[in-house]
Design a protein around this motif. Structure first.
Motif, mmCIF file in Angstrom:
data_model
loop_
_atom_site.group_PDB
_atom_site.id
_atom_site.type_symbol
_atom_site.label_atom_id
_atom_site.label_comp_id
_atom_site.label_asym_id
_atom_site.label_seq_id
_atom_site.Cartn_x
_atom_site.Cartn_y
_atom_site.Cartn_z
ATOM 1 N N TYR A 90 0.848 -1.188 0.000
ATOM 2 C CA TYR A 90 0.000 0.000 0.000
ATOM 3 C C TYR A 90 0.891 1.249 0.000
ATOM 4 O O TYR A 90 2.072 1.188 0.366
ATOM 5 C CB TYR A 90 -0.895 0.040 1.245
ATOM 6 N N LYS A 91 0.274 2.358 -0.409
ATOM 7 C CA LYS A 91 0.969 3.645 -0.360
ATOM 8 C C LYS A 91 -0.017 4.699 0.141
ATOM 9 O O LYS A 91 -1.128 4.805 -0.369
ATOM 10 C CB LYS A 91 1.491 4.042 -1.743
ATOM 11 N N VAL A 92 0.411 5.447 1.159
ATOM 12 C CA VAL A 92 -0.433 6.515 1.685
ATOM 13 C C VAL A 92 0.340 7.830 1.594
ATOM 14 O O VAL A 92 1.530 7.881 1.916
ATOM 15 C CB VAL A 92 -0.888 6.223 3.139
ATOM 16 N N TYR A 119 -3.882 1.203 -3.310
ATOM 17 C CA TYR A 119 -3.633 -0.234 -3.203
ATOM 18 C C TYR A 119 -2.665 -0.627 -4.325
ATOM 19 O O TYR A 119 -3.034 -0.661 -5.499
ATOM 20 C CB TYR A 119 -4.945 -1.009 -3.329
ATOM 21 N N LEU A 120 -1.404 -0.898 -3.967
ATOM 22 C CA LEU A 120 -0.378 -1.149 -4.980
ATOM 23 C C LEU A 120 -0.443 -2.564 -5.550
ATOM 24 O O LEU A 120 -0.039 -2.792 -6.698
ATOM 25 C CB LEU A 120 1.008 -0.904 -4.381
ATOM 26 N N SER A 121 -0.930 -3.528 -4.771
ATOM 27 C CA SER A 121 -0.951 -4.913 -5.254
ATOM 28 C C SER A 121 -2.367 -5.464 -5.379
ATOM 29 O O SER A 121 -2.542 -6.656 -5.583
ATOM 30 C CB SER A 121 -0.127 -5.796 -4.312
ATOM 31 N N GLU A 122 -3.361 -4.600 -5.231
ATOM 32 C CA GLU A 122 -4.755 -5.025 -5.371
ATOM 33 C C GLU A 122 -5.455 -4.094 -6.354
ATOM 34 O O GLU A 122 -5.148 -2.903 -6.427
ATOM 35 C CB GLU A 122 -5.479 -4.969 -4.023
ATOM 36 N N LYS A 124 -8.020 -2.157 -6.581
ATOM 37 C CA LYS A 124 -9.042 -1.399 -5.866
ATOM 38 C C LYS A 124 -8.845 0.082 -6.138
ATOM 39 O O LYS A 124 -7.725 0.539 -6.362
ATOM 40 C CB LYS A 124 -8.964 -1.652 -4.356
ATOM 41 N N ASP A 125 -9.955 0.827 -6.102
ATOM 42 C CA ASP A 125 -9.861 2.274 -6.304
ATOM 43 C C ASP A 125 -9.194 2.914 -5.097
ATOM 44 O O ASP A 125 -9.363 2.454 -3.955
ATOM 45 C CB ASP A 125 -11.258 2.879 -6.484
ATOM 46 N N PRO A 126 -8.415 3.964 -5.326
ATOM 47 C CA PRO A 126 -7.796 4.668 -4.192
ATOM 48 C C PRO A 126 -8.853 5.223 -3.249
ATOM 49 O O PRO A 126 -9.977 5.530 -3.639
ATOM 50 C CB PRO A 126 -6.996 5.799 -4.862
ATOM 51 N N VAL A 127 -8.474 5.373 -1.987
ATOM 52 C CA VAL A 127 -9.350 5.953 -0.962
ATOM 53 C C VAL A 127 -8.812 7.335 -0.632
ATOM 54 O O VAL A 127 -7.612 7.515 -0.423
ATOM 55 C CB VAL A 127 -9.373 5.074 0.308
ATOM 56 N N VAL A 133 -9.497 7.411 4.925
ATOM 57 C CA VAL A 133 -8.162 6.794 4.912
ATOM 58 C C VAL A 133 -7.837 6.232 6.299
ATOM 59 O O VAL A 133 -7.297 5.120 6.417
ATOM 60 C CB VAL A 133 -7.101 7.821 4.465
ATOM 61 N N ASN A 134 -8.163 6.978 7.371
ATOM 62 C CA ASN A 134 -7.921 6.479 8.731
ATOM 63 C C ASN A 134 -8.652 5.147 8.950
ATOM 64 O O ASN A 134 -8.094 4.193 9.512
ATOM 65 C CB ASN A 134 -8.397 7.495 9.760
ATOM 66 N N GLU A 135 -9.908 5.114 8.516
ATOM 67 C CA GLU A 135 -10.711 3.905 8.688
ATOM 68 C C GLU A 135 -10.114 2.739 7.880
ATOM 69 O O GLU A 135 -10.044 1.599 8.360
ATOM 70 C CB GLU A 135 -12.152 4.188 8.260
ATOM 71 N N ALA A 136 -9.680 3.020 6.646
ATOM 72 C CA ALA A 136 -9.119 1.965 5.798
ATOM 73 C C ALA A 136 -7.811 1.424 6.385
ATOM 74 O O ALA A 136 -7.573 0.207 6.408
ATOM 75 C CB ALA A 136 -8.888 2.496 4.388
#
Length: 924
Positions: A90-92, A119-122, A124-127, A133-136
């Motif tokens: 992941y990248k935040v 999500y770098l390896s999945e 999924k759409d970015p959050v 983002v905190n919840e994710a």
């Protein structure tokens, strides 16, 4: 969870973009984060925590303190973190609020806080968005921020505090870590529920007692003893309810009896009232008869006066015929008085009209004189303006010529400005051409030198191959007395070509500049010719290059402006005079027409005045003839006399009529009274006589009886209502009290269990019991390392009191050398460090186990290694090396020199002279 790469920009002491690639450190083992105190070592963990959760790791720093004080308005404050969790990457990217420079213009604006998770390896759409983002992140890591900070970062002194803190302080820490506050909340909820239920029970009991106390009884009641027993006992069962209902039922029967008795008394009173009404009617008839008789006697005395007035009125009525005759004679002559009145009025109006006409004539004669004077003045003025407007055409032509001259002068000025601009451009073009020409000369000389040297070099090379008798390929000679020698400074062919290309480029540039300068010179010459042509129209012998041209132009423009003003002034005056003349051409005929009308009206007035004077004299003579022989002097006097006679006759007739009516009215009234007396006497004989006094006494007696019965009824009715309501309330409250009482007993039992008070003192509360279990689990995990570090000398144990009770979270240490337990405060500084580190690692293991099996593959340790002796440090390092086996990377934050030699992988943190932090990774 494992950090892969951290990038900080404008974050705390890191002003410049700083990148730390944790993947370069490998997947396991130890690495050191070294640097002086305050260099910014712990800031790295702050940045990781901020990227994940939106706030730093410590409580001593807030989000608004994260922007670097060294960052300028163009430097952003942003943290980027790539991490791995559960096999996914992941990248935040996150930034706090900060002031930055506006993108356009001057000033600053607030850059709002933002966060984006990718999500770098999945797939999924970015959050995006702080809360999302905190919840994710919390979902991915399955850890809240406080848990993450406790297990991913062993901070300086924090676990020594946990080791040495008392049971209350440990309870607060465990409540935060293991969220045991829910058990405390359960205790609080049960306590509140117990209080609430007790209040409900007390309220219902109070209502029950109030309802029971409100039941009204009397010692004379049949069920007095039973009901009084129930009231005093305060307890009611099924049989008691039956008795109370029977008591209320007896009150209803008593009330029915009272109502029957009241009805009987009311009927008796009604009969008495009817008899009293008969006596009242007889009394009224007797009073009416007495009143009528007295009235008849009083009216008898008025008879003589009424008859006397009637006779006097008839006597005066005998004068009416004579008065009527005089009235008729006056009415017949009244028309003549009216004719005289009208004639006098007409005569007065004629005289007034004659006077008005004479005054009008005088006014019109005066107006005629004034109008004649006015016409004379207008004609004289018109004569003075007879040539007005003749110069307008010539003045318009002069003004147009003046405006043309003005425009041409302005055009000359515009062209002079353009000439100055073109002169400047020409000078710049000539200068550029001169510079390019000089550059061409230098390039040409350089090229000529290079080509000569190159040719000589080529001749030298050719000469080396010639032999006597061999013909020269250049001149064909077979004799070679003077062979050319090779030059040591000869250029290469490429250098010659480069010089030739440069010369061609400069030549092209010079030619272009020469052409440009020639064009600009031609444009300047053309402008000068055009300006001279325009100047020749307004000046004699003046050219565009004259030095005093500007002064002459200003003088010419001023003369033009003055001439323009003079022409416009003359034109305005000429047009005004023409306008006045045209106005007079209309006004003079109009005034002459008005004067002719005045003369005609004066002639008409002369005719009317003459006619009115003749008629006035004739009317006066005729009026005097009509007035002779009349009794009254005028119409008004005759009219007043006629009105007086009419009033007298009317009054006499009215008096006769009024006297006759009064006589008839009196006679009718007396006959009516006699008839009423006779009728009332007949009615009186029909009504029997009654004893009113006796009936009144009996009525009062019955009324007293009724009042007494009503009072008894009201009291009984009130008692029945109160008692009935009370019994109904008791019936409703009994099952409620039973239900609430059962619930109170149940909740009280639960509350006592949760607070540990169900069997007296010495038992823990539910929350403390759970925390004790957590501490036992932590000790179990901590002792695996603590025993290793102390060579199996020590073991952490939860303290058990002397009486055998386990009430708290205090810690002891089991000393296997002495076989005794003692307080952890008795450990030495190094031993306390070992115990604290073991406790911290045990706590981290326990939190991970209780968080759904979350696996942290990286940890930061920021403990006081500097206080340890060599042996203790070796044991601590051995425990950390064991911890980093497998797939865990452990970072040690320290400035101990010995650690630098023992740990090959290092991240050096250093502050420059300005206080800005820089990070550098080293691998030995």
């Amino acid at each position: 969870m494992r950090p892969l790469k951290l990038v900080m920009t404008g974050f705390e002491s890191y002003r410049d973009k700083t990148e730390i690639n944790f993947e370069d450190l490998g997947k396991n083992g130890l690495y050191l984060i070294a640097g002086d105190t305050g260099a910014g070592k712990t800031t790295i963990f702050d940045a990781i925590t901020f990227a994940l959760y939106g706030s730093p790791s410590g409580t001593d720093r807030s989000v608004d303190m994260l922007r670097s004080h060294f960052a300028d308005e163009n430097t952003p404050t942003v943290v980027e973190l790539e991490f791995e969790a559960n096999g996914n990457k992941y990248k935040v990217i996150r930034n706090p609020d900060y002031e930055r420079k506006v993108r356009r213009g001057n000033g600053t604006t607030k850059e709002p806080a933002s966060a984006v998770l990718t999500y770098l390896s999945e797939k999924k759409d970015p959050v995006s968005g702080l809360s999302k983002v905190n919840e994710a992140v919390q979902t991915i890591l399955n850890l809240k921020k406080d848990q993450f900070c406790r297990i991913a970062m062993i901070a300086q002194g924090s676990f020594q505090k946990l080791l040495l803190s008392d049971k209350n302080e440990k309870g607060k820490i465990f409540r935060e870590l293991f969220h045991t506050e829910k058990y405390e909340r359960l205790q609080s909820v049960l306590g509140d529920e117990k209080k609430e239920t007790k209040m409900q029970l007390d309220e219902l009991s109070m209502k029950f007692k109030d309802a029971l106390s409100r039941i009204e009884i009397s010692e004379t009641d049949e069920l007095y003893k039973d009901v009084n027993r129930i009231k005093t006992s305060g307890y009611v069962d099924g049989e008691d309810i039956r008795i109370l209902k029977e008591f209320v039922s007896k009150d209803e029967k008593t009330l029915t009896t009272l109502l029957d008795d009241i009805s009987k008394v009311e009927k008796e009173i009604e009969t008495i009232n009817k008899n009293l009404q008969i006596g009242e009617n007889r009394k009224k008839l007797e009073e009416q008869i007495s009143y009528s008789q007295k009235l008849f006697v009083s009216k008898e005395g008025e008879k003589s006066e009424i008859y006397k007035i009637f006779e006097a009125a008839n006597k005066r009525a005998e004068e009416i015929p004579s008065l009527t005759k005089d009235k008729n004679l006056l009415e017949s002559s009244l028309s003549l008085y009216e004719e005289i009145f009208n004639a006098e009025r007409d005569l007065s109006e004629l005289s007034t009209k004659l006077s008005e006409n004479l005054n009008s004539k005088n006014s019109f004669v005066q107006a005629k004189i004034e109008k004649e004077s006015e016409i004379k003045d207008l004609k004289e003025k018109f004569e003075s303006l007879k040539n007005a407007g003749e110069n307008i055409i010539s003045l318009d032509a002069a003004l147009e010529k003046n405006q043309t001259e003005k425009k041409e002068l302005e055009e000359i000025e515009d062209r002079l400005d353009k000439l100055a601009s073109e002169d400047n451009l020409l000078n710049l073009a000539l200068a550029a051409f001169a510079e390019a020409n000089a550059e061409f000369s230098r390039a040409n000389a350089s090229y000529t030198e290079k080509i000569q040297l190159f040719n000589l070099e080529q001749a030298g090379i050719l000469a080396e191959t010639l032999k006597e008798g061999m013909p020269c390929p250049v001149c064909g000679s077979i004799d070679h007395p003077h062979l050319a020698a090779k030059s040591h400074n000869a250029p290469t062919q490429k250098e010659v070509e480069d010089a030739k290309n440069l010369l061609d480029s400069i030549s092209a540039k010079a030619n272009k500049l020469s052409l440009d300068a020639g064009n600009k010179k031609g444009l300047v010459q053309s402008l000068v010719g055009n300006i001279n042509d325009l100047l020749s129209k307004h000046f004699e012998g003046v050219t565009a290059r004259d030095s005093d041209l500007a002064e002459k132009m200003n003088s010419k423009k001023k003369d033009n402006e003055n001439a323009c003003l003079e022409i416009k002034d003359s034109l305005c005056k000429e047009m005004e005079a023409k306008k006045q003349r045209e106005s007079l051409e209309v006004e003079i005929p109009k005034a002459e027409n008005e004067m002719n009308k005045i003369s005609e009206y004066i002639s008409k007035l002369d005719i009317a005045i003459s006619s009115e004077k003749a008629k006035l004299e004739a009317d006066k003579k005729n009026l005097l003839e009509k007035k002779s022989g009349l009794k009254f002097s005028d119409y008004d006097s005759a009219k007043k006399e006629l009105e007086r006679l009419e009033k007298v006759i009317s009054r006499l007739n009215s008096d006769v009529e009024d006297a006759g009516n009064a006589k008839v009215e009196y006679e009718n009234f007396m006959a009516k009274i006699i008839g009423e007396i006779e009728g009332l006497e007949k009615e009186l004989k029909k009504i029997p006589e009654v004893d009113v006094e006796k009936l009144t006494s009996e009525k009062n007696k019955q009324l007293n009886i009724k009042d007494s019965l009503n009072s008894q009824r009201d009291s009984m009715n009130e008692r029945k209502g109160v008692n009935q309501e009370s019994v109904q309330k008791i019936e409703v409250l009994l099952p409620k009290i039973s239900s609430v009482n059962d619930r109170y007993n149940m909740i009280s039992a639960l509350y006592e269990v949760s607070t540990g008070t169900n069997r007296g003192q010495g038992r823990p509360s539910l929350e403390t019991y759970v925390q004790m279990h957590c501490l036992d689990q932590i000790n179990r995990r901590a002792n695996l390392r603590f025993k290793t570090m102390t060579d199996n000398k020590y073991e952490l144990r939860r303290r058990i009191e002397d009486d055998g009770s386990e009430l708290g979270l205090d810690l002891n240490v089991k000393d296997f050398y002495t076989g005794r337990e003692r307080n952890v405060h008795t450990l030495s500084g190094g031993e306390q460090f070992q115990a604290s580190l073991s406790l911290a690692l045990g706590l981290a293991d326990e939190i991970q186990a209780n968080s759904g099996g979350i696996k942290l593959d990286a940890m930061f340790i920021d403990e006081g290694f500097g206080t340890l002796d060599g042996d203790t440090l070796n044991k601590a390092m051995k425990a950390l090396e064991d911890l980093s086996q497998g797939n865990k990377l452990v970072g040690i934050i320290s400035h101990v020199d010995e650690l630098e030699t023992r740990i090959p992988s290092k991240i050096y943190i250093k502050k420059d002279e300005s206080g800005i932090s820089h990070a550098r990774m080293v691998k030995d």
